[in-house]
Design a protein around this motif. Structure first.
Motif, PDB file in Angstrom:
ATOM      1  N   THR A 402       0.861  -1.188   0.000  1.00  0.00           N
ATOM      2  CA  THR A 402       0.000   0.000   0.000  1.00  0.00           C
ATOM      3  C   THR A 402       0.891   1.229   0.000  1.00  0.00           C
ATOM      4  O   THR A 402       1.799   1.350   0.836  1.00  0.00           O
ATOM      5  CB  THR A 402      -0.917   0.027   1.228  1.00  0.00           C
ATOM      6  N   LEU A 403       0.638   2.136  -0.954  1.00  0.00           N
ATOM      7  CA  LEU A 403       1.425   3.361  -1.037  1.00  0.00           C
ATOM      8  C   LEU A 403       0.577   4.534  -0.553  1.00  0.00           C
ATOM      9  O   LEU A 403      -0.527   4.760  -1.048  1.00  0.00           O
ATOM     10  CB  LEU A 403       1.900   3.598  -2.472  1.00  0.00           C
ATOM     11  N   THR A 404       1.088   5.229   0.444  1.00  0.00           N
ATOM     12  CA  THR A 404       0.434   6.435   0.951  1.00  0.00           C
ATOM     13  C   THR A 404       1.167   7.653   0.390  1.00  0.00           C
ATOM     14  O   THR A 404       2.370   7.813   0.607  1.00  0.00           O
ATOM     15  CB  THR A 404       0.456   6.470   2.484  1.00  0.00           C
ATOM     16  N   LEU A 405       0.450   8.463  -0.345  1.00  0.00           N
ATOM     17  CA  LEU A 405       1.038   9.626  -1.009  1.00  0.00           C
ATOM     18  C   LEU A 405       0.441  10.900  -0.422  1.00  0.00           C
ATOM     19  O   LEU A 405      -0.762  11.120  -0.510  1.00  0.00           O
ATOM     20  CB  LEU A 405       0.768   9.553  -2.519  1.00  0.00           C
ATOM     21  N   HIS A 449      -4.281   7.149  -1.054  1.00  0.00           N
ATOM     22  CA  HIS A 449      -3.734   5.799  -0.878  1.00  0.00           C
ATOM     23  C   HIS A 449      -3.947   4.974  -2.146  1.00  0.00           C
ATOM     24  O   HIS A 449      -4.996   5.091  -2.803  1.00  0.00           O
ATOM     25  CB  HIS A 449      -4.419   5.093   0.310  1.00  0.00           C
ATOM     26  N   PHE A 450      -2.972   4.137  -2.473  1.00  0.00           N
ATOM     27  CA  PHE A 450      -3.077   3.261  -3.633  1.00  0.00           C
ATOM     28  C   PHE A 450      -2.574   1.869  -3.270  1.00  0.00           C
ATOM     29  O   PHE A 450      -1.630   1.716  -2.483  1.00  0.00           O
ATOM     30  CB  PHE A 450      -2.239   3.784  -4.810  1.00  0.00           C
ATOM     31  N   VAL A 451      -3.220   0.844  -3.828  1.00  0.00           N
ATOM     32  CA  VAL A 451      -2.766  -0.537  -3.684  1.00  0.00           C
ATOM     33  C   VAL A 451      -1.801  -0.838  -4.825  1.00  0.00           C
ATOM     34  O   VAL A 451      -2.153  -0.701  -6.008  1.00  0.00           O
ATOM     35  CB  VAL A 451      -3.945  -1.525  -3.708  1.00  0.00           C
ATOM     36  N   ILE A 452      -0.591  -1.218  -4.504  1.00  0.00           N
ATOM     37  CA  ILE A 452       0.433  -1.543  -5.503  1.00  0.00           C
ATOM     38  C   ILE A 452       0.361  -3.035  -5.806  1.00  0.00           C
ATOM     39  O   ILE A 452       0.588  -3.868  -4.921  1.00  0.00           O
ATOM     40  CB  ILE A 452       1.843  -1.162  -5.001  1.00  0.00           C
ATOM     41  N   THR A 453       0.036  -3.360  -7.039  1.00  0.00           N
ATOM     42  CA  THR A 453      -0.084  -4.778  -7.413  1.00  0.00           C
ATOM     43  C   THR A 453       1.203  -5.330  -7.990  1.00  0.00           C
ATOM     44  O   THR A 453       1.429  -6.532  -7.985  1.00  0.00           O
ATOM     45  CB  THR A 453      -1.219  -4.965  -8.435  1.00  0.00           C
ATOM     46  N   SER A 482       7.493   6.192 -10.521  1.00  0.00           N
ATOM     47  CA  SER A 482       7.772   4.756 -10.621  1.00  0.00           C
ATOM     48  C   SER A 482       8.046   4.194  -9.223  1.00  0.00           C
ATOM     49  O   SER A 482       8.943   4.672  -8.515  1.00  0.00           O
ATOM     50  CB  SER A 482       8.964   4.513 -11.540  1.00  0.00           C
ATOM     51  N   VAL A 483       7.302   3.162  -8.833  1.00  0.00           N
ATOM     52  CA  VAL A 483       7.504   2.529  -7.525  1.00  0.00           C
ATOM     53  C   VAL A 483       8.859   1.848  -7.482  1.00  0.00           C
ATOM     54  O   VAL A 483       9.567   1.893  -6.463  1.00  0.00           O
ATOM     55  CB  VAL A 483       6.371   1.521  -7.240  1.00  0.00           C
ATOM     56  N   GLN A 484       9.261   1.227  -8.570  1.00  0.00           N
ATOM     57  CA  GLN A 484      10.553   0.540  -8.616  1.00  0.00           C
ATOM     58  C   GLN A 484      11.714   1.513  -8.400  1.00  0.00           C
ATOM     59  O   GLN A 484      12.621   1.263  -7.600  1.00  0.00           O
ATOM     60  CB  GLN A 484      10.711  -0.166  -9.960  1.00  0.00           C
ATOM     61  N   LYS A 485      11.686   2.664  -9.082  1.00  0.00           N
ATOM     62  CA  LYS A 485      12.741   3.663  -8.923  1.00  0.00           C
ATOM     63  C   LYS A 485      12.718   4.258  -7.521  1.00  0.00           C
ATOM     64  O   LYS A 485      13.773   4.591  -6.960  1.00  0.00           O
ATOM     65  CB  LYS A 485      12.572   4.772  -9.964  1.00  0.00           C
ATOM     66  N   LEU A 486      11.521   4.364  -6.968  1.00  0.00           N
ATOM     67  CA  LEU A 486      11.392   4.897  -5.611  1.00  0.00           C
ATOM     68  C   LEU A 486      12.110   3.990  -4.614  1.00  0.00           C
ATOM     69  O   LEU A 486      12.872   4.462  -3.758  1.00  0.00           O
ATOM     70  CB  LEU A 486       9.905   5.022  -5.255  1.00  0.00           C
ATOM     71  N   ILE A 487      11.899   2.687  -4.731  1.00  0.00           N
ATOM     72  CA  ILE A 487      12.530   1.719  -3.821  1.00  0.00           C
ATOM     73  C   ILE A 487      14.045   1.726  -3.990  1.00  0.00           C
ATOM     74  O   ILE A 487      14.801   1.682  -3.009  1.00  0.00           O
ATOM     75  CB  ILE A 487      11.956   0.303  -4.070  1.00  0.00           C
ATOM     76  N   LYS A 488      14.502   1.834  -5.250  1.00  0.00           N
ATOM     77  CA  LYS A 488      15.935   1.818  -5.513  1.00  0.00           C
ATOM     78  C   LYS A 488      16.634   3.080  -5.017  1.00  0.00           C
ATOM     79  O   LYS A 488      17.861   3.079  -4.822  1.00  0.00           O
ATOM     80  CB  LYS A 488      16.181   1.661  -7.012  1.00  0.00           C
ATOM     81  N   SER A 489      15.863   4.172  -4.826  1.00  0.00           N
ATOM     82  CA  SER A 489      16.477   5.429  -4.397  1.00  0.00           C
ATOM     83  C   SER A 489      16.886   5.410  -2.934  1.00  0.00           C
ATOM     84  O   SER A 489      17.558   6.327  -2.455  1.00  0.00           O
ATOM     85  CB  SER A 489      15.507   6.597  -4.643  1.00  0.00           C
ATOM     86  N   VAL A 510       6.140  16.058  -2.379  1.00  0.00           N
ATOM     87  CA  VAL A 510       5.318  14.954  -1.894  1.00  0.00           C
ATOM     88  C   VAL A 510       6.067  14.194  -0.799  1.00  0.00           C
ATOM     89  O   VAL A 510       7.301  14.232  -0.717  1.00  0.00           O
ATOM     90  CB  VAL A 510       4.953  13.972  -3.030  1.00  0.00           C
ATOM     91  N   SER A 511       5.285  13.513   0.031  1.00  0.00           N
ATOM     92  CA  SER A 511       5.831  12.573   1.012  1.00  0.00           C
ATOM     93  C   SER A 511       5.220  11.214   0.720  1.00  0.00           C
ATOM     94  O   SER A 511       4.011  11.110   0.472  1.00  0.00           O
ATOM     95  CB  SER A 511       5.493  13.014   2.437  1.00  0.00           C
ATOM     96  N   ILE A 512       6.052  10.177   0.766  1.00  0.00           N
ATOM     97  CA  ILE A 512       5.598   8.856   0.339  1.00  0.00           C
ATOM     98  C   ILE A 512       5.965   7.816   1.384  1.00  0.00           C
ATOM     99  O   ILE A 512       7.093   7.774   1.894  1.00  0.00           O
ATOM    100  CB  ILE A 512       6.238   8.475  -1.016  1.00  0.00           C
ATOM    101  N   LEU A 513       5.003   6.954   1.679  1.00  0.00           N
ATOM    102  CA  LEU A 513       5.219   5.831   2.594  1.00  0.00           C
ATOM    103  C   LEU A 513       4.752   4.569   1.895  1.00  0.00           C
ATOM    104  O   LEU A 513       3.630   4.511   1.378  1.00  0.00           O
ATOM    105  CB  LEU A 513       4.451   6.037   3.896  1.00  0.00           C
ATOM    106  N   LEU A 514       5.601   3.549   1.854  1.00  0.00           N
ATOM    107  CA  LEU A 514       5.262   2.282   1.209  1.00  0.00           C
ATOM    108  C   LEU A 514       5.222   1.187   2.262  1.00  0.00           C
ATOM    109  O   LEU A 514       6.229   0.915   2.931  1.00  0.00           O
ATOM    110  CB  LEU A 514       6.299   1.944   0.132  1.00  0.00           C
ATOM    111  N   ARG A 515       4.073   0.571   2.445  1.00  0.00           N
ATOM    112  CA  ARG A 515       3.906  -0.492   3.428  1.00  0.00           C
ATOM    113  C   ARG A 515       3.699  -1.807   2.690  1.00  0.00           C
ATOM    114  O   ARG A 515       2.692  -1.999   2.007  1.00  0.00           O
ATOM    115  CB  ARG A 515       2.709  -0.209   4.341  1.00  0.00           C
ATOM    116  N   HIS A 516       4.683  -2.730   2.814  1.00  0.00           N
ATOM    117  CA  HIS A 516       4.609  -4.011   2.119  1.00  0.00           C
ATOM    118  C   HIS A 516       3.628  -4.946   2.812  1.00  0.00           C
ATOM    119  O   HIS A 516       3.490  -4.930   4.040  1.00  0.00           O
ATOM    120  CB  HIS A 516       5.990  -4.662   2.061  1.00  0.00           C
ATOM    121  N   HIS A 517       2.982  -5.789   2.016  1.00  0.00           N
ATOM    122  CA  HIS A 517       2.040  -6.769   2.548  1.00  0.00           C
ATOM    123  C   HIS A 517       2.743  -8.116   2.704  1.00  0.00           C
ATOM    124  O   HIS A 517       3.438  -8.563   1.780  1.00  0.00           O
ATOM    125  CB  HIS A 517       0.846  -6.941   1.608  1.00  0.00           C
TER     126      HIS A 517
END
Length: 520
Positions: A402-405, A449-453, A482-489, A510-517
């Motif tokens: 889940t990505l909180t933006l 909020h968005f669900v990242i599939t 890009s979620v992938q580029k965000l994680i790699k940063s 923006v502020s971003i929080l990524l919560r893995h399931h």
């Protein structure tokens, strides 16, 4: 419109398209040449048949002459003007001239088939098959014809005018100005019913083409009526535009009536008429469009006491003054039957939770207003909510994360001249799920909020818009996150300043929080 070369070196018109494949994909046939139709010397001895074939020959020959005129405009005027004119100037004057050439060339080739010796016997069937293809192109051109003439007089540069005058001196066009040729499309469609009626009058009831000719006459009359109605509607909008100049100055937004609405498509005039706030009070004038109801004060002056008519020659003598901002239909609700029990000469509605009541001159007029408002409001609300529908993620889809933006603010936005950074909003979307910030200054501090599939391919589109009430919203820039580029940063959470694309300047914080399931 693409550049075209007109050449009659071999007694025919060679049409060389700059983008043949593109036109063919659009559904048009590539045209190699258009020969002149020869006179059929093998005529029947019957006088009616000879007269009939003469009428058919007149239809086909005049169609050929008309296409020659369209092509001549391209050769003598359009191509030379391309060297000095802007795209906006060319579009405002020539509108969709190339589209007219294409559809009429196709009509001619269908009418006159050099490989079919019996083509004169089936002109009705062919015309019936092709006539509807003229509706959209001719409605567009003829509706814009008056504006094209005005643009030619007042809306183009001195260099354009000088070049047009130089082109008009050509003997190929008989030293006639471009404005003369801009009248020809409307003149042509007015002749179709006359030409078909003439053929029909000399065709026997038992002739195989009789029924098709009769139906073709109906379709050509419908074409002419539709185009005339579109021209009339455009003329009315132009008259209202001139009349409401003073009223629109009070709105803080330039209103162009003959244009697209915010999200309901092209603005159309639905209904208009005189009314008043209370019985016997000073007359007001109301105009209902597809997106709004505009009520204004009036000063008839020398117009007199007669009812205000948009089609009247002296309509421009009526002075309109600002009463209040237009009622946007998507925020209006008609009361039951649209009427107040104490008087049948009224209609009533609520707007932003406030009630409004207007008096009409008769029960019939009140009923007309009520009916038109009911239909217009229903359509506006449906389209508005469909366009601005907020689509939240499906709660049954767990996804990978889940990505909180949190969209904080936008900075250094590139705005049109005289526009302030107000009425701005941000929109974020992923997989068809759309969420928006409130509209206001570009400081929102709004969380979505968005669900990242798919952590490897998912991208959140962030777009910034300037909201307009009476025209489409203006895109001020966008960014694909890009979620992938965000994680790699690096490890989150992240605070990012995103540089907007499709714009001269602008960024969004923006502020971003990524919560893995589950387990990573």
């Amino acid at each position: 419109m693409k550049r075209v070369r007109y050449d009659s070196k071999y007694g025919c018109n060679l049409i060389l398209w700059a983008a043949k494949d593109e036109l063919m994909q659009a559904g048009f046939h590539y045209i190699d040449y258009i020969p002149y139709p020869p006179w059929n010397s093998n005529l029947s001895a019957a006088e009616d048949e000879r007269t009939r074939q003469e009428a058919i020959h007149e239809l086909i020959s005049t169609e050929k002459t008309y296409i020659d005129d369209l092509l001549l405009v391209v050769e003598v005027f359009y191509n030379p003007l391309c060297a000095v004119a802007t795209e906006e100037e060319l579009a405002s004057v020539f509108v969709n001239w190339m589209q007219l050439i294409l559809c009429n060339a196709r009509l001619f080739r269908a009418l006159y088939n050099t490989n079919d010796v019996n083509c004169f016997e089936t002109v009705g069937a062919v015309f019936l098959e092709e006539i509807d293809s003229l509706l959209v192109p001719y409605t567009k051109f003829c509706s814009a014809q008056r504006q094209a003439m005005l643009a030619l007089q007042e809306g183009v540069s001195p260099v354009f005018k000088a070049k047009e005058k130089e082109c008009a001196a050509s003997p190929k066009v008989g030293k006639l100005p471009l404005s003369t040729f801009l009248l020809k499309p409307m003149q042509r469609i007015t002749k179709y019913p006359l030409l078909i009626r003439k053929i029909l009058s000399h065709t026997r009831d038992s002739h195989p083409d009789y029924s098709s000719l009769r139906d073709s006459l109906v379709r050509t009359e419908f074409l002419l009526t539709s185009v005339n109605e579109a021209v009339r509607a455009t003329t009315r909008l132009e008259a209202l535009q001139r009349a409401f100049v003073k009223c629109s100055e009070e709105l803080g937004e330039r209103v162009k009536l003959h244009s697209a609405t915010n999200c309901l498509g092209p603005r159309k005039l639905v209904h208009f008429g005189s009314l008043s706030k209370t019985k016997g009070s000073k007359e007001m004038f109301a105009v209902l469009f597809t997106d709004m109801l505009w009520v204004s004060k009036v000063d008839k002056g020398r117009y007199g006491n007669k009812p205000i008519d948009l089609d009247a020659r002296d309509f421009d003598s009526v002075k309109f003054e600002h009463y209040r901002d237009p009622f946007m239909l998507n925020n209006m609700v008609m009361l039951e039957n649209g009427k107040v029990p104490s008087s049948e000469q009224t209609f009533q509605f609520t707007y932003n939770d406030k009630s409004y009541c207007f008096y009409c001159n008769s029960v019939g007029e009140a009923g007309d207003w009520s009916d038109h408002l009911h239909g217009a409001i229903r359509n506006a609300v449906l389209l508005y909510h469909s366009h601005y529908k907020v689509s939240l993620p499906d709660p049954t889809v767990s996804g990978q994360a889940t990505l909180t933006l949190r969209i904080v603010e936008a900075l250094e936005l590139s705005l049109p001249p005289d526009e302030k950074p107000t009425s701005v909003f941000a929109q974020a979307s992923l997989h068809g799920h759309v969420q928006r910030t409130p509209v206001g200054g570009p400081k929102w501090d709004h969380t979505v909020h968005f669900v990242i599939t798919d952590l490897n391919s998912d991208k959140i589109n962030i777009a910034i818009y300037k909201e307009f009430a009476f025209s489409p919203n203006l895109l001020l820039g966008k960014f694909d996150l890009s979620v992938q580029k965000l994680i790699k940063s690096g490890p989150g959470p992240w605070n990012k300043r995103l540089i907007l694309t499709d714009t001269n300047s602008g960024m969004v914080n923006v502020s971003i929080l990524l919560r893995h399931h589950g387990n990573r």
